[in-house]
Design a protein around this motif. Sequence first.
Motif, short mmCIF file in Angstrom:
data_model
loop_
_atom_site.label_atom_id
_atom_site.label_comp_id
_atom_site.label_asym_id
_atom_site.label_seq_id
_atom_site.Cartn_x
_atom_site.Cartn_y
_atom_site.Cartn_z
N ASP A 4 0.84 -1.20 0.00
CA ASP A 4 0.00 0.00 0.00
C ASP A 4 0.87 1.25 0.00
O ASP A 4 1.98 1.26 0.56
CB ASP A 4 -0.89 0.05 1.25
CG ASP A 4 -1.81 -1.15 1.38
OD1 ASP A 4 -2.11 -1.77 0.33
OD2 ASP A 4 -2.23 -1.45 2.51
N GLY A 20 -3.10 4.95 -2.11
CA GLY A 20 -4.09 3.90 -2.30
C GLY A 20 -3.55 2.53 -1.98
O GLY A 20 -2.34 2.34 -1.73
N ASN A 73 -13.13 -8.39 -8.19
CA ASN A 73 -13.04 -7.10 -7.51
C ASN A 73 -14.41 -6.49 -7.23
O ASN A 73 -14.50 -5.30 -6.92
CB ASN A 73 -12.20 -6.12 -8.34
CG ASN A 73 -10.74 -6.52 -8.40
OD1 ASN A 73 -10.13 -6.80 -7.39
ND2 ASN A 73 -10.19 -6.56 -9.60
N HIS A 90 -14.78 -3.89 -4.54
CA HIS A 90 -13.46 -3.45 -4.11
C HIS A 90 -13.14 -2.01 -4.50
O HIS A 90 -12.36 -1.34 -3.82
CB HIS A 90 -12.38 -4.39 -4.65
CG HIS A 90 -12.34 -5.72 -3.96
ND1 HIS A 90 -13.42 -6.56 -3.90
CD2 HIS A 90 -11.34 -6.35 -3.28
CE1 HIS A 90 -13.10 -7.66 -3.23
NE2 HIS A 90 -11.85 -7.56 -2.85
N THR A 91 -13.71 -1.51 -5.59
CA THR A 91 -13.42 -0.13 -5.97
C THR A 91 -13.95 0.82 -4.91
O THR A 91 -13.24 1.73 -4.44
CB THR A 91 -14.04 0.20 -7.35
OG1 THR A 91 -13.47 -0.69 -8.33
CG2 THR A 91 -13.74 1.63 -7.76
N HIS A 123 -11.91 -0.15 -1.41
CA HIS A 123 -10.54 0.34 -1.28
C HIS A 123 -10.51 1.85 -1.05
O HIS A 123 -9.64 2.36 -0.33
CB HIS A 123 -9.73 0.00 -2.53
CG HIS A 123 -9.32 -1.44 -2.60
ND1 HIS A 123 -8.79 -2.01 -3.74
CD2 HIS A 123 -9.35 -2.44 -1.68
CE1 HIS A 123 -8.52 -3.28 -3.51
NE2 HIS A 123 -8.86 -3.56 -2.26
N ALA A 124 -11.45 2.58 -1.66
CA ALA A 124 -11.51 4.03 -1.45
C ALA A 124 -11.83 4.35 0.01
O ALA A 124 -11.23 5.24 0.62
CB ALA A 124 -12.55 4.65 -2.37
N ARG A 140 -10.39 9.13 -4.72
CA ARG A 140 -9.65 7.88 -4.50
C ARG A 140 -9.94 6.89 -5.63
O ARG A 140 -9.05 6.18 -6.10
CB ARG A 140 -10.05 7.26 -3.16
CG ARG A 140 -9.67 8.07 -1.95
CD ARG A 140 -8.25 7.86 -1.55
NE ARG A 140 -7.95 8.51 -0.28
CZ ARG A 140 -6.72 8.56 0.23
NH1 ARG A 140 -5.69 8.01 -0.39
NH2 ARG A 140 -6.50 9.18 1.38
N MET A 141 -11.19 6.81 -6.04
CA MET A 141 -11.57 5.83 -7.07
C MET A 141 -10.97 6.17 -8.43
O MET A 141 -10.76 5.28 -9.24
CB MET A 141 -13.09 5.73 -7.14
CG MET A 141 -13.68 4.94 -5.98
SD MET A 141 -15.45 4.68 -6.13
CE MET A 141 -16.03 6.11 -5.26
N ASP A 179 -7.92 4.25 -8.72
CA ASP A 179 -8.05 2.80 -8.61
C ASP A 179 -7.42 2.12 -9.82
O ASP A 179 -7.48 2.63 -10.94
CB ASP A 179 -9.53 2.41 -8.51
CG ASP A 179 -9.72 0.94 -8.24
OD1 ASP A 179 -9.70 0.54 -7.06
OD2 ASP A 179 -9.90 0.18 -9.21
N LYS A 180 -6.84 0.93 -9.60
CA LYS A 180 -6.14 0.23 -10.68
C LYS A 180 -7.07 -0.14 -11.83
O LYS A 180 -6.62 -0.38 -12.95
CB LYS A 180 -5.48 -1.04 -10.13
CG LYS A 180 -4.43 -0.79 -9.06
CD LYS A 180 -3.70 -2.05 -8.67
CE LYS A 180 -4.61 -3.12 -8.14
NZ LYS A 180 -5.37 -2.71 -6.95
N LYS A 181 -8.38 -0.23 -11.57
CA LYS A 181 -9.31 -0.61 -12.64
C LYS A 181 -9.71 0.59 -13.49
O LYS A 181 -10.33 0.42 -14.54
CB LYS A 181 -10.56 -1.27 -12.03
CG LYS A 181 -10.27 -2.61 -11.38
CD LYS A 181 -11.48 -3.20 -10.70
CE LYS A 181 -11.84 -2.45 -9.45
NZ LYS A 181 -10.75 -2.40 -8.45
#
Length: 359
Positions: free
Chosen positions: A146, A150, A244, A247-248, A251-252, A318-319, A322-324
Amino acid sequence: MISIDVGGAKPYAIRIGAGLLGDADALLAPSRGRHALIVSDANVAPLYARRVVDALRSRDGLVVGECVLPAGEESKRLPQFERVLQSLADLGATRDACVYALGGGVVGDLAGFASACWMRGIDCVQLPTSLLAMVDSSVGGKTGLDLDAGKNLVGAFHPPVAVLADTDTLRTLPVRELRAGLAEVVKYGAIRDTDFLDWLEQNVDALLANDGDALAEAISRSCAHKAAIVERDPFERGERALLNFGHTFGHAIEAEQAYTGLNHGEVVAVGMVLAARLSARLGMAADADADRLADLLERFGLPVAIPPGLDPEALLARMRLDKKATASGLRFVLWRGPGRAEIVAGVDENSVRATLASA
């Protein structure tokens, strides 16, 4: 004993059963060299590390080291990553060394990433001791760290050479952690298996009571789903992203709370409900589907609403990292009802904002 094979370019087996942490044959089978490093944390090591050390040292000539990290998500950072690498250096670990990740998801991710980086990649055996790690993070080879920006933004795909899930460890698992793991179990029913979702609704009490048969069934069905998906899409270029779900959003929330509020399973529970409600807002599914999911998660004692005090705009920011997310905008795993998840790109931010505000 249950065994599930994960195929692909680097196949391995997931073994699920009681007593595996003391099973020298199972622990030593994946080890090829003269060095083994056990990575654990301050909560798990006092309970189980000696058992693993004794089993490994039953092989003459095997040099066994230990690296015990502070417990908690805050350890999944660069300083502790460096500690694991230094432990490998102190051990004199060669390219045929093996790391044993003994603990929950934090230990598994961190030890796995260190394994991926030491001498450009050595073997790692995952020894998950939490329900969440058994059904999710120990399987599939996702490793990482981490950053303040994020969760899991630094990492690598590095499949383990074996996963040994000793169900005896669930007897010492705190109730909150058991519930957190059940969030990830519910996820498999939500994204692809309505029969499993029905089974979970019928077995809430047994699972919360730590019933061994019920937990073994939940773990094996969850791992079978993940193994099949990982085998088809090892590097998350398509179908694997379905894992996921929730998860979006989750994780935020986790990052905005600086990893000191809800734990991972809890934010996934909230995130799945938000994803279901966003799906309803976009006309993809019925509100009743989101209500059913929220009801099941609440029966497991999990949160289903955003914690008070979090700013929707901060969560949205934050989103975007996100990796996505892609150049076309936010990308979410949404659903068309239970068992029918799909990846949706370019989701309208106003719809996301409205979903956050209403939660």
